[in-house]
Design a protein around this motif. Structure first.
Motif, PDB file in Angstrom:
ATOM      1  N   MET A 105      -8.836  10.687 -21.463  1.00  0.00           N
ATOM      2  CA  MET A 105      -7.958  10.629 -22.641  1.00  0.00           C
ATOM      3  C   MET A 105      -8.663  11.345 -23.796  1.00  0.00           C
ATOM      4  SD  MET A 105      -6.430   7.230 -24.572  1.00  0.00           S
ATOM      5  CE  MET A 105      -5.550   6.534 -23.208  1.00  0.00           C
ATOM      6  N   ASP A 106      -7.976  12.278 -24.423  1.00  0.00           N
ATOM      7  CA  ASP A 106      -8.611  12.989 -25.532  1.00  0.00           C
ATOM      8  C   ASP A 106      -8.600  12.131 -26.798  1.00  0.00           C
ATOM      9  OD1 ASP A 106      -5.977  13.213 -26.426  1.00  0.00           O
ATOM     10  OD2 ASP A 106      -6.172  15.315 -26.971  1.00  0.00           O
ATOM     11  N   ALA A 107      -9.339  12.584 -27.796  1.00  0.00           N
ATOM     12  CA  ALA A 107      -9.509  11.813 -29.025  1.00  0.00           C
ATOM     13  C   ALA A 107      -8.169  11.499 -29.697  1.00  0.00           C
ATOM     14  CB  ALA A 107     -10.430  12.560 -29.991  1.00  0.00           C
ATOM     15  N   GLN A 108      -7.273  12.481 -29.783  1.00  0.00           N
ATOM     16  CA  GLN A 108      -5.982  12.265 -30.442  1.00  0.00           C
ATOM     17  C   GLN A 108      -5.178  11.180 -29.721  1.00  0.00           C
ATOM     18  OE1 GLN A 108      -5.029  13.792 -33.432  1.00  0.00           O
ATOM     19  NE2 GLN A 108      -7.152  14.453 -33.381  1.00  0.00           N
ATOM     20  N   ALA A 109      -5.179  11.231 -28.396  1.00  0.00           N
ATOM     21  CA  ALA A 109      -4.441  10.238 -27.609  1.00  0.00           C
ATOM     22  C   ALA A 109      -5.065   8.850 -27.784  1.00  0.00           C
ATOM     23  CB  ALA A 109      -4.429  10.631 -26.141  1.00  0.00           C
ATOM     24  N   LYS A 110      -6.390   8.798 -27.821  1.00  0.00           N
ATOM     25  CA  LYS A 110      -7.102   7.535 -27.994  1.00  0.00           C
ATOM     26  C   LYS A 110      -6.782   6.917 -29.368  1.00  0.00           C
ATOM     27  CE  LYS A 110     -11.269   7.832 -26.161  1.00  0.00           C
ATOM     28  NZ  LYS A 110     -12.742   8.013 -26.086  1.00  0.00           N
ATOM     29  N   ILE A 111      -6.793   7.774 -30.403  1.00  0.00           N
ATOM     30  CA  ILE A 111      -6.480   7.317 -31.760  1.00  0.00           C
ATOM     31  C   ILE A 111      -5.041   6.804 -31.823  1.00  0.00           C
ATOM     32  CG2 ILE A 111      -6.132   8.078 -34.150  1.00  0.00           C
ATOM     33  CD1 ILE A 111      -8.516  10.092 -33.564  1.00  0.00           C
ATOM     34  N   LYS A 112      -4.122   7.586 -31.267  1.00  0.00           N
ATOM     35  CA  LYS A 112      -2.707   7.184 -31.267  1.00  0.00           C
ATOM     36  C   LYS A 112      -2.530   5.842 -30.567  1.00  0.00           C
ATOM     37  CE  LYS A 112       1.814   8.973 -30.680  1.00  0.00           C
ATOM     38  NZ  LYS A 112       2.915   9.059 -30.041  1.00  0.00           N
ATOM     39  N   ASP A 113      -3.208   5.670 -29.436  1.00  0.00           N
ATOM     40  CA  ASP A 113      -3.138   4.428 -28.679  1.00  0.00           C
ATOM     41  C   ASP A 113      -3.678   3.255 -29.510  1.00  0.00           C
ATOM     42  OD1 ASP A 113      -2.675   2.929 -26.203  1.00  0.00           O
ATOM     43  OD2 ASP A 113      -4.859   2.749 -26.161  1.00  0.00           O
ATOM     44  N   THR A 114      -4.806   3.468 -30.178  1.00  0.00           N
ATOM     45  CA  THR A 114      -5.423   2.404 -30.990  1.00  0.00           C
ATOM     46  C   THR A 114      -4.535   2.003 -32.159  1.00  0.00           C
ATOM     47  OG1 THR A 114      -7.636   3.193 -30.394  1.00  0.00           O
ATOM     48  CG2 THR A 114      -7.484   1.747 -32.307  1.00  0.00           C
TER      49      THR A 114
END
Length: 102
Positions: free
Chosen positions: A1-10
């Motif tokens: 999971m890339d950083a943007q996806a991880k941030i969006k998920d969080t």
């Protein structure tokens, strides 16, 4: 999971998220410390992400909200702002209302 996806998920899976340097017990910068004090003063339950632990997140969060500085507060997935914005919203009572609804 890339950083943007991880941030969006969080930010999507937690009502209140603070991206900060360090942790609430050991903030690594004055602005992060102020942000935690404000959230505590509001009695908010919140999740923190220490950007110093992950360089991809540290850089990614700046792009995510197109905001160059940390800390960054998110409420119900929406970017609210950094320490200065939090302070002025707290002083006007706006932040307490926002957090009470979350």
């Amino acid at each position: 999971m890339d950083a943007q996806a991880k941030i969006k998920d969080t930010v999507s899976s937690n009502k209140v998220v603070l991206y900060m340097k360090g942790s609430p017990k050991f903030p690594q910068c004055g602005f992060s410390s102020v942000a935690c004090q404000i959230l505590s003063a509001c009695g908010a339950e919140y999740v923190t992400v220490d950007v110093l632990q992950d360089m991809d997140i540290r850089e990614g969060i700046k792009q995510y909200a197109n905001w160059p500085t940390i800390p960054q507060l998110y409420v119900e997935g929406e970017f609210i702002g950094g320490a200065d914005i939090m302070r002025s919203m707290y002083q006007s009572g706006e932040l307490q209302e926002l957090l009470a609804k979350a």
